[in-house]
Every structure is written in structure tokens, then in C-alpha cells.
Motif scaffolding. Structure first.
Motif, short mmCIF file in Angstrom:
data_model
loop_
_atom_site.label_atom_id
_atom_site.label_comp_id
_atom_site.label_asym_id
_atom_site.label_seq_id
_atom_site.Cartn_x
_atom_site.Cartn_y
_atom_site.Cartn_z
N UNK A 78 4.39 12.95 4.12
CA UNK A 78 3.75 12.22 3.02
C UNK A 78 2.63 11.32 3.50
N UNK A 79 2.91 10.55 4.53
CA UNK A 79 1.90 9.60 4.98
C UNK A 79 2.27 9.00 6.32
N UNK A 136 -2.16 2.25 6.17
CA UNK A 136 -1.53 3.47 5.66
C UNK A 136 -2.56 4.59 5.62
N UNK A 137 -2.21 5.74 6.13
CA UNK A 137 -3.08 6.91 6.10
C UNK A 137 -2.33 8.06 5.45
N UNK A 138 -3.10 9.04 4.94
CA UNK A 138 -2.46 10.25 4.41
C UNK A 138 -2.42 11.30 5.52
N UNK A 139 -2.19 12.55 5.14
CA UNK A 139 -2.07 13.61 6.14
C UNK A 139 -3.32 13.73 7.02
N UNK A 189 0.84 -1.19 0.00
CA UNK A 189 0.00 0.00 0.00
C UNK A 189 0.88 1.25 0.00
#
Lengths: 98, 345
Positions: free
Chosen positions: B269-270, B277-280, B208
């Protein structure tokens, strides 16, 4: 890459898209003292699930503006496009004898 | 006068050179000596099999790539980092100067120390702010280590196929794996083994986090998922309206040009939280959990208590209904019986 003729860099990309690699690499090619020397750099990160393509808007010292669609280009092509104009400017500067 | 015999030295020489070399006596003596002096093997050795011997140091099972090079050691280090830290922040760093790195690290450490002091005052025992550090990684090696961690779960105990040497009547009861000292052995379950390499290099398996793993990267690893520490780190390294940076009055060092110019070149970035996994936005969401895991537990307990009361009511209602029905029927029948008795009278 020749960056001394750039005055304004605007980047927009989604870091989770595999096509935005060239956008991130472009940022890493900018030298450490660029911001101090007066280059404006704005990078906007899109949320993870946005489908918006990565884009780059450049302004040169002579006022030329350049819009690049980064999602369809590799970093070498981006460098070629930027350097093509930068070399012209460098040559002009040299001929003026500054 | 006897006849004179002429001696020609050359002829003599030719005759005396032997046609074949004389047999060397030493050889035969030597072979005889070995035959005689080698003792017979002890009887035990002939009956039982030899006890197993570990053919490599127990802390260094044979690795696929040469173990002494820096790449391999980094790979091993990143694997242990990924396995031991449930919360990892990924940053891209664009040509930061050494001075900027130094000042950012200083600000991060002082902010985390402040958070730790707050936690200590609140009576919390999880004090690990000093372990949270920003670290530049080798992107390719980190990606490879992440693939090994994700796709190569050491499913079986490395000692499953081990022979217990105590059965073999040897001195120690130590279990010794019967793996050979060659890296090709498929039974090795450590991350540097050839088996792990082959499993992880399968191109069909996609991570991911794959699109993020390119270019210059730095990570911050947390030993546990602690929203309070995450909040501190986010407010220092990527300030936003939810996580405001410290004011100039509160922390003048933070507003030094070296820190600020460094922060402009650092991009979040993440986040990788417990394998996801996550973003901001995800990072902000995790950082915004009030009270950390204890707060979540309290919320859960409150929810479950409400549910418990509801469940008891629902379960009771069936039996209560039955009781009321039966009771009603009984009353009804009693009334009828009384009526019949009165009619009979």
C-alpha cells in the motif's frame, strides 16, 4: 458475502484516498481459496495523487456484469448489491436440484 | 419464731440488672498506654522535608489504560517499533493461509540472508537482514500508536521537574521524579500516559497515513533506511520490472504455488520513510538509490567539491579585479609622471 457465483473481479482504486476503503475491504472479503477455484481477480492500484474514483467490475456465473462505483458506497451497500443477485442464482440452483 | 421472709427470685433479678453498663476499664488503660509509649519524632524529620520516594517501579510508570491487558502492551510495542524503525512498508493481506504465510516468510528470510552475505563480502558492517520480518498488526492499535508517536513528542526530560535528593541530605544522589503514582499526572511523558492519550486523541490532527490504516494490515520494519535490503524485499514481495523476482532457475522455491498464491493476496500500500509517506512509486524510488546512504554521500561530496572550486574562483575574482585596476592605474600614473619629467627636461 456470497462469492461462489463470482467469476471475474476487477478493482481499481487509489489506496491513499479515504473513499477507497470499501474497495480494499471488498478484497479482504474474498475467501482464500477463490483464486484456486477459478475466480479471476485483478486489482490495479492508482498512484497517490490521481483523482480517479475507485471502481469495481464484477461478472457472475450466469454472465451478468455489474459495475459499481465504490467511492460512493459503503462496504455494506456493496455487499447488499452483490448478494442480491447471488441469492437469486443460489435459489435457481436449489430449484434445479443440483 | 422469726418471721419468714419470702424471697422472690424475679424481683431480685430485676433489681440487680444495672441501669447503665459499667465503664470499661480496658479502654482507658489502652489509650493511656499509647500516649505514654509513642516516641517523639526525630528532630531531623521536623526540620527538613521528607526525602522524595519513587512511588512506582522506574520501568513501569502508571499508564492510562490497565497495563496488564494485551491492547496496552501492543500499543507500547508498536510505539517503540515506530520510533525505532525509520523505514516501514505497509501491506494489505487478504485472507492468506497459514501455509502461504509460512512460505513467504521463508523466502523473505532466505533472500535477506543472501543480501547480507553479499554485503559482508563487500565489507559492509550493517548486517541486519535477520531482523527484517513481516508482521501482522492490529490496525486500530497501530493507528493509535502512530498518532501518539507523531503528535506527542516528549518535549521535556522527565527528570526536569525532579528533585535531586542529594540536596536533601539523603543517602543516595539518585534523581527521583516527583510525579505521583496516579496516571492523571500531566507531567508523565511516556506514550501510555493519560496526557499522551489526550494529545493524540485530538480529532483535528490528521495523519498522512490515515487513509491507509484500515482493513487487514501487515508491516515490514527496517532498523535503518537501507535501499539494498528494501530492494530485496520489494523484489520478493511485489516484483515489478525495476525489481524483478528471482528466476525459476536461480530460486525454484520462490515459484512454488504456495508462495505465488500468497503473493497474489499481498498488496503493497505505501511506505513510511523517516516520517514521510510515499506510495508504491516512492518505494521504488527509495529502493533504487544506488549504494545506499554511502552512495548518496559520495554524490553530495562530488557536488560540493565542484561548488567549492566555483566559490573560490568567484571570491578571488573580486580581489583580482581590484588588484588589476589598481595596478593599471599605478602603471598609468607612473607613465604620466615619466612623461611630465621628460617634458620638464
Amino acid at each position: 458475502m456470497i462469492t461462489r457465483f463470482l467469476t471475474d473481479v476487477r478493482l481499481k482504486f487509489n489506496p491513499f484516498s479515504p473513499r477507497s476503503k470499501s474497495a480494499r475491504l471488498f478484497l479482504s472479503l474474498i475467501p482464500p481459496s477463490a483464486r484456486v477455484d477459478g475466480m479471476k481477480i485483478e486489482s490495479k492500484m492508482l498512484p497517490r495523487h490521481s483523482k480517479e474514483p475507485a471502481s469495481l467490475a464484477l461478472k457472475f456465473k450466469d454472465g451478468k456484469e455489474m459495475d459499481l462505483e465504490l467511492d460512493k458506497m459503503r462496504i455494506t451497500e456493496v455487499m447488499e448489491r452483490v448478494d442480491r443477485h447471488s441469492r437469486l442464482l443460489a435459489r435457481k440452483e436449489e430449484l434445479l436440484g443440483n | 419464731m422469726p418471721p419468714r421472709i419470702r424471697l422472690w427470685p424475679r424481683v431480685i433479678c430485676l433489681r440487680t440488672t444495672p441501669a447503665k453498663p459499667p465503664p470499661t476499664l480496658h479502654c482507658s488503660y489502652a489509650s493511656m498506654a499509647t500516649v505514654i509509649t509513642t516516641p517523639a519524632p526525630p528532630l531531623g524529620q521536623a526540620i527538613r522535608s521528607a526525602s522524595p520516594v519513587l512511588r512506582y517501579p522506574p520501568t513501569q510508570p502508571p499508564s492510562y489504560k490497565p497495563p496488564e491487558v494485551r491492547k496496552t502492551q501492543l500499543h507500547r510495542q508498536y510505539q517503540s517499533l515506530l520510533k525505532s524503525s525509520p523505514l516501514i512498508l505497509l501491506f494489505q493481506h487478504n485472507n492468506l493461509l497459514a501455509v502461504e504465510w509460512m512460505s513467504i516468510r521463508r523466502e523473505l528470510a532466505s533472500a535477506l540472508a543472501k543480501t547480507d552475505a553479499e554485503r559482508q563480502a563487500a565489507g559492509s558492517e550493517d548486517i541486519f537482514g535477520s531482523q527484517i520480518k513481516i508482521q501482522i498488526i492490529q490496525t486500530g492499535i497501530f493507528a493509535s500508536a502512530l498518532r501518539v508517536v507523531e503528535f506527542f513528542p516528549p518535549s521535556e526530560d522527565p527528570l526536569n521537574h525532579a528533585q535531586n535528593s542529594s540536596n536533601l541530605k539523603s543517602q543516595s544522589s539518585l534523581k527521583i521524579p516527583s510525579t505521583t503514582a496516579k496516571p492523571e499526572d500531566a507531567r508523565f511523558t511516556h506514550g501510555l500516559s493519560r496526557h499522551a492519550h489526550e494529545v493524540a486523541s485530538n480529532k483535528k490532527l490528521k495523519l498522512e497515513l490515515d487513509p491507509l490504516l484500515s482493513g487487514p494490515l501487515a508491516i515490514i520494519a527496517f532498523p535503518t533506511v537501507s535501499p539494498q535490503h528494501l530492494k530485496t524485499v520489494l523484489s520478493i514481495l511485489s516484483p515489478s520490472p525495476d525489481f524483478p523476482a528471482p528466476r525459476r532457475k536461480a530460486n525454484p522455491d520462490y515459484h512454488e504455488p504456495s508462495v505465488q498464491s500468497g503473493l497474489q493476496k499481498l498488496m503493497l500500500l505505501g511506505v513510511r520513510v523517516e516520517g514521510k509517506v510515499f506510495d508504491q512509486e516512492g518505494a521504488k524510488w527509495v529502493g533504487g538509490i544506488e549504494g545506499g546512504i554511502d552512495g548518496l554521500r559520495a554524490q553530495l561530496v562530488a557536488v560540493l567539491q565542484g561548488v567549492g572550486a566555483g566559490v573560490t574562483n568567484t571570491l578571488e575574482s573580486a580581489s583580482r579585479n581590484l588588484y588589476f585596476t589598481v595596478e593599471g592605474r599605478r602603471m598609468d600614473m607612473e607613465r604620466k609622471e615619466k612623461g611630465e619629467e621628460e617634458e620638464e627636461k
